[in-house]
Design a protein around this motif. Structure first.
Motif, PDB file in Angstrom:
ATOM      1  N   VAL A  95       0.837  -1.193   0.000  1.00 11.66           N
ATOM      2  CA  VAL A  95       0.000   0.000   0.000  1.00 11.66           C
ATOM      3  C   VAL A  95       0.878   1.251   0.000  1.00 11.66           C
ATOM      4  O   VAL A  95       1.936   1.292   0.622  1.00 11.66           O
ATOM      5  CB  VAL A  95      -0.948  -0.005   1.219  1.00 11.66           C
ATOM      6  CG1 VAL A  95      -0.169   0.082   2.522  1.00 11.66           C
ATOM      7  CG2 VAL A  95      -1.960   1.136   1.133  1.00 11.66           C
ATOM      8  N   GLY A  96       0.444   2.266  -0.737  1.00 11.16           N
ATOM      9  CA  GLY A  96       1.213   3.496  -0.848  1.00 11.16           C
ATOM     10  C   GLY A  96       0.939   4.461   0.292  1.00 11.16           C
ATOM     11  O   GLY A  96      -0.033   4.310   1.040  1.00 11.16           O
ATOM     12  N   PRO A  97       1.777   5.490   0.430  1.00 11.58           N
ATOM     13  CA  PRO A  97       1.615   6.430   1.546  1.00 11.58           C
ATOM     14  C   PRO A  97       0.331   7.244   1.481  1.00 11.58           C
ATOM     15  O   PRO A  97      -0.271   7.505   2.526  1.00 11.58           O
ATOM     16  CB  PRO A  97       2.858   7.328   1.440  1.00 11.58           C
ATOM     17  CG  PRO A  97       3.332   7.170   0.035  1.00 11.58           C
ATOM     18  CD  PRO A  97       2.982   5.787  -0.364  1.00 11.58           C
ATOM     19  N   ASP A  98      -0.109   7.648   0.302  1.00 12.52           N
ATOM     20  CA  ASP A  98      -1.322   8.463   0.224  1.00 12.52           C
ATOM     21  C   ASP A  98      -2.529   7.708   0.790  1.00 12.52           C
ATOM     22  O   ASP A  98      -3.318   8.257   1.570  1.00 12.52           O
ATOM     23  CB  ASP A  98      -1.600   8.876  -1.226  1.00 12.52           C
ATOM     24  CG  ASP A  98      -0.678   9.970  -1.719  1.00 12.52           C
ATOM     25  OD1 ASP A  98      -0.010  10.608  -0.882  1.00 12.52           O
ATOM     26  OD2 ASP A  98      -0.608  10.181  -2.946  1.00 12.52           O
ATOM     27  N   GLU A  99      -2.659   6.458   0.406  1.00  9.37           N
ATOM     28  CA  GLU A  99      -3.802   5.673   0.870  1.00  9.37           C
ATOM     29  C   GLU A  99      -3.690   5.344   2.347  1.00  9.37           C
ATOM     30  O   GLU A  99      -4.639   5.549   3.125  1.00  9.37           O
ATOM     31  CB  GLU A  99      -3.909   4.385   0.053  1.00  9.37           C
ATOM     32  CG  GLU A  99      -5.079   3.498   0.468  1.00  9.37           C
ATOM     33  CD  GLU A  99      -5.157   2.214  -0.346  1.00  9.37           C
ATOM     34  OE1 GLU A  99      -5.937   1.311   0.047  1.00  9.37           O
ATOM     35  OE2 GLU A  99      -4.432   2.100  -1.360  1.00  9.37           O
ATOM     36  N   LEU A 100      -2.536   4.846   2.771  1.00  6.14           N
ATOM     37  CA  LEU A 100      -2.411   4.396   4.157  1.00  6.14           C
ATOM     38  C   LEU A 100      -2.387   5.568   5.136  1.00  6.14           C
ATOM     39  O   LEU A 100      -3.012   5.497   6.201  1.00  6.14           O
ATOM     40  CB  LEU A 100      -1.144   3.553   4.330  1.00  6.14           C
ATOM     41  CG  LEU A 100      -0.964   2.926   5.721  1.00  6.14           C
ATOM     42  CD1 LEU A 100      -2.154   2.049   6.084  1.00  6.14           C
ATOM     43  CD2 LEU A 100       0.324   2.111   5.784  1.00  6.14           C
ATOM     44  N   MET A 101      -1.681   6.641   4.804  1.00  2.74           N
ATOM     45  CA  MET A 101      -1.606   7.760   5.737  1.00  2.74           C
ATOM     46  C   MET A 101      -2.965   8.424   5.919  1.00  2.74           C
ATOM     47  O   MET A 101      -3.307   8.878   7.019  1.00  2.74           O
ATOM     48  CB  MET A 101      -0.566   8.768   5.271  1.00  2.74           C
ATOM     49  CG  MET A 101       0.876   8.256   5.336  1.00  2.74           C
ATOM     50  SD  MET A 101       1.383   7.716   6.981  1.00  2.74           S
ATOM     51  CE  MET A 101       1.322   9.267   7.875  1.00  2.74           C
ATOM     52  N   ALA A 102      -3.758   8.494   4.863  1.00  7.12           N
ATOM     53  CA  ALA A 102      -5.115   9.051   5.003  1.00  7.12           C
ATOM     54  C   ALA A 102      -5.940   8.190   5.950  1.00  7.12           C
ATOM     55  O   ALA A 102      -6.702   8.699   6.786  1.00  7.12           O
ATOM     56  CB  ALA A 102      -5.782   9.138   3.632  1.00  7.12           C
ATOM     57  N   GLU A 103      -5.788   6.863   5.841  1.00  5.42           N
ATOM     58  CA  GLU A 103      -6.513   5.962   6.738  1.00  5.42           C
ATOM     59  C   GLU A 103      -6.037   6.141   8.180  1.00  5.42           C
ATOM     60  O   GLU A 103      -6.836   6.162   9.120  1.00  5.42           O
ATOM     61  CB  GLU A 103      -6.312   4.520   6.300  1.00  5.42           C
ATOM     62  CG  GLU A 103      -6.993   3.507   7.210  1.00  5.42           C
ATOM     63  CD  GLU A 103      -6.543   2.084   6.919  1.00  5.42           C
ATOM     64  OE1 GLU A 103      -6.246   1.358   7.886  1.00  5.42           O
ATOM     65  OE2 GLU A 103      -6.492   1.718   5.736  1.00  5.42           O
ATOM     66  N   ILE A 104      -4.720   6.270   8.364  1.00  6.55           N
ATOM     67  CA  ILE A 104      -4.153   6.435   9.702  1.00  6.55           C
ATOM     68  C   ILE A 104      -4.689   7.698  10.361  1.00  6.55           C
ATOM     69  O   ILE A 104      -5.081   7.688  11.538  1.00  6.55           O
ATOM     70  CB  ILE A 104      -2.617   6.463   9.622  1.00  6.55           C
ATOM     71  CG1 ILE A 104      -2.084   5.057   9.348  1.00  6.55           C
ATOM     72  CG2 ILE A 104      -2.006   7.015  10.904  1.00  6.55           C
ATOM     73  CD1 ILE A 104      -0.608   5.005   9.025  1.00  6.55           C
ATOM     74  N   VAL A 105      -4.699   8.790   9.629  1.00  5.90           N
ATOM     75  CA  VAL A 105      -5.209  10.052  10.186  1.00  5.90           C
ATOM     76  C   VAL A 105      -6.672   9.901  10.570  1.00  5.90           C
ATOM     77  O   VAL A 105      -7.106  10.385  11.634  1.00  5.90           O
ATOM     78  CB  VAL A 105      -5.011  11.199   9.179  1.00  5.90           C
ATOM     79  CG1 VAL A 105      -5.756  12.448   9.636  1.00  5.90           C
ATOM     80  CG2 VAL A 105      -3.520  11.509   9.010  1.00  5.90           C
ATOM     81  N   GLY A 106      -7.466   9.232   9.741  1.00  6.09           N
ATOM     82  CA  GLY A 106      -8.874   9.008  10.074  1.00  6.09           C
ATOM     83  C   GLY A 106      -9.031   8.180  11.333  1.00  6.09           C
ATOM     84  O   GLY A 106      -9.901   8.457  12.172  1.00  6.09           O
ATOM     85  N   ARG A 107      -8.208   7.171  11.496  1.00 10.37           N
ATOM     86  CA  ARG A 107      -8.273   6.342  12.712  1.00 10.37           C
ATOM     87  C   ARG A 107      -7.859   7.143  13.945  1.00 10.37           C
ATOM     88  O   ARG A 107      -8.434   6.986  15.035  1.00 10.37           O
ATOM     89  CB  ARG A 107      -7.382   5.117  12.537  1.00 10.37           C
ATOM     90  CG  ARG A 107      -7.939   4.099  11.561  1.00 10.37           C
ATOM     91  CD  ARG A 107      -6.864   3.175  10.999  1.00 10.37           C
ATOM     92  NE  ARG A 107      -6.173   2.417  12.035  1.00 10.37           N
ATOM     93  CZ  ARG A 107      -5.102   1.660  11.781  1.00 10.37           C
ATOM     94  NH1 ARG A 107      -4.617   1.581  10.549  1.00 10.37           N
ATOM     95  NH2 ARG A 107      -4.529   0.989  12.767  1.00 10.37           N
ATOM     96  N   PHE A 108      -6.881   8.026  13.791  1.00 13.95           N
ATOM     97  CA  PHE A 108      -6.482   8.866  14.920  1.00 13.95           C
ATOM     98  C   PHE A 108      -7.611   9.826  15.320  1.00 13.95           C
ATOM     99  O   PHE A 108      -7.785  10.120  16.506  1.00 13.95           O
ATOM    100  CB  PHE A 108      -5.228   9.663  14.586  1.00 13.95           C
ATOM    101  CG  PHE A 108      -3.954   8.992  15.011  1.00 13.95           C
ATOM    102  CD1 PHE A 108      -3.800   8.483  16.301  1.00 13.95           C
ATOM    103  CD2 PHE A 108      -2.893   8.865  14.124  1.00 13.95           C
ATOM    104  CE1 PHE A 108      -2.629   7.861  16.699  1.00 13.95           C
ATOM    105  CE2 PHE A 108      -1.709   8.246  14.513  1.00 13.95           C
ATOM    106  CZ  PHE A 108      -1.577   7.737  15.801  1.00 13.95           C
TER     107      PHE A 108
END
Length: 395
Positions: free
Chosen positions: A117-130
């Motif tokens: 998975v690339g950073p754009d997809e995963l980091m957006a998910e991480i921020v949403g989970r935070f």
């Protein structure tokens, strides 16, 4: 921190941040103790303590009398003055946590993600989970600690060499958090943060420790003199990509051939299980089989430990650690894995280097990654320099 009373006549006066460090680490709990340790006058200590209490970083004993019964003159570090965020990103799993300033977990989340998975997809998910984890959390976010496999540039906040996370190299990570919290981001290699987690427990009483992360890949965190050593380019501890004769010309995922990982890394063990007709999706599944009594899985783990131990013996001769800590997914099968490590280490390392050597399981188990990321953030945001800068900004 060095003893503040040393060379007091030539050293700069102890700052408010240095006084907070003394209280936070338990070396002082009253103004008189602060005066004795620093040589500051009563007026100077009072002024610095006042700035810390005004900022909410210190609490006075009388403010806590109803709950703690502390003496009226006591000074107490306020662990609730803020929170830090921790995010440990691996090849197939991401662990998140919100922690107070003592490193105690307030909320957490762990999820698998697609390999590659690339950073754009995963980091957006991480921020949403935070955002979900921070719902209802009142203290401000003071810092964010993040780990990735491979080599990272802490000044630029990005990966500069990760064979595991394709597409992440050169991508600045701080901008992804810009709308979540106005807090600095601190990045570290996954093995280095594992070492930092040990400074918060277990091996924390030891000054010289080698911390192995044995998971999909193999990494080494180095604690020397009570500090984590990252090396000139942050690439210290890349033990998994040491070329070994036993690996021959086997291709490694880093692009080289003959790396230790090709015969001892978790990804290599998974491949060997598949070749033997027992496919598993991840090294965690192999470890689970070993714990359930599967002889093939146990044998592979011991073989992996034996191969690692041959390279680790050189590091033990060079650094003379007091302990070797085994963490990561394979560390969950500590007894089977460390049996192989010991076998090679005691055969190859110098007798004096192994005379008092201890082998220890990772203190924080599967949570070591987020604990280490939190420690990374806390070490920065609570450093005397950072505290003094924060007080100056607040006027």
């Amino acid at each position: 921190m060095t003893q503040l009373v040393e060379n007091r006549e030539t050293a700069a006066p102890a700052t408010a941040g240095e006084l907070l460090e003394l209280v936070r680490t338990g070396r002082a709990s009253t103004r008189s103790q602060l005066r004795a340790l620093t040589g500051l006058s009563r007026t100077a200590v009072t002024a610095r303590v006042s700035s810390l209490t005004s900022a909410g970083l210190l609490l006075l004993g009388e403010e806590l009398a109803s709950t703690g019964g502390r003496p009226p003159g006591a000074l107490v570090f306020n662990k609730d003055a803020g929170v830090v965020l921790a995010v440990a990103i691996g090849r197939s799993r991401t662990q998140l946590a919100v922690l107070d300033l003592d490193g105690q977990e307030l909320a957490a989340d762990s999820r698998d993600h697609e390999v590659g998975v690339g950073p754009d997809e995963l980091m957006a998910e991480i921020v949403g989970r935070f955002r979900v984890l921070l719902d209802g959390v009142e203290p401000p976010v003071l810092g964010i600690g993040l780990s990735l496999p491979g080599t990272l540039d802490p000044a630029l906040g990005l990966s500069i060499g990760s064979p595991v996370m394709s597409g992440w190299d050169g991508v600045p990570l701080a901008p992804y958090f810009a709308d979540l919290a106005p807090a600095p981001l601190f990045v570290g290699n996954d093995a280095d943060v594992l070492a930092r987690s040990e400074l918060l427990g277990g091996a924390g009483e030891l000054d010289d420790v080698l911390v192995v992360k044995a998971s999909t890949g193999l990494g080494l965190g180095i604690i020397a003199g009570g500090r984590v050593l990252s090396g000139h380019l942050g690439a210290a501890g890349e033990i998994g990509h040491t070329v070994v004769d036993a690996a021959g010309d086997l291709p490694c995922r880093c692009g080289a051939v003959g790396c230790l990982e090709t015969i001892a890394g978790g990804w290599a063990l998974v491949a060997r299980m598949a070749e033997a007709g027992h496919p598993v999706g991840h090294v965690r599944e192999l470890v689970a089989l070993a714990l359930q009594g599967d002889s093939a899985a146990r044998g592979l783990l011991r073989d992996s430990g034996r191969e690692l131990g041959q390279v680790l013996a050189v590091a033990i001769n060079l650094f003379n650690p007091a302990a070797v800590v085994i963490g990561g997914d394979m560390g969950a099968a500590f007894d089977f894995y460390v049996a192989g490590v010991r076998e090679s280490v005691y055969r190859r390392a110098a007798p004096l280097a192994t005379r008092d050597l201890k082998f220890l399981p990772a203190t924080h188990g599967a949570r070591a990654g987020v604990v280490g990321c939190a420690a990374l953030a806390l070490d920065h945001v609570l450093s005397p320099v950072a505290v003094d800068s924060r007080l100056a900004a607040q006027g």
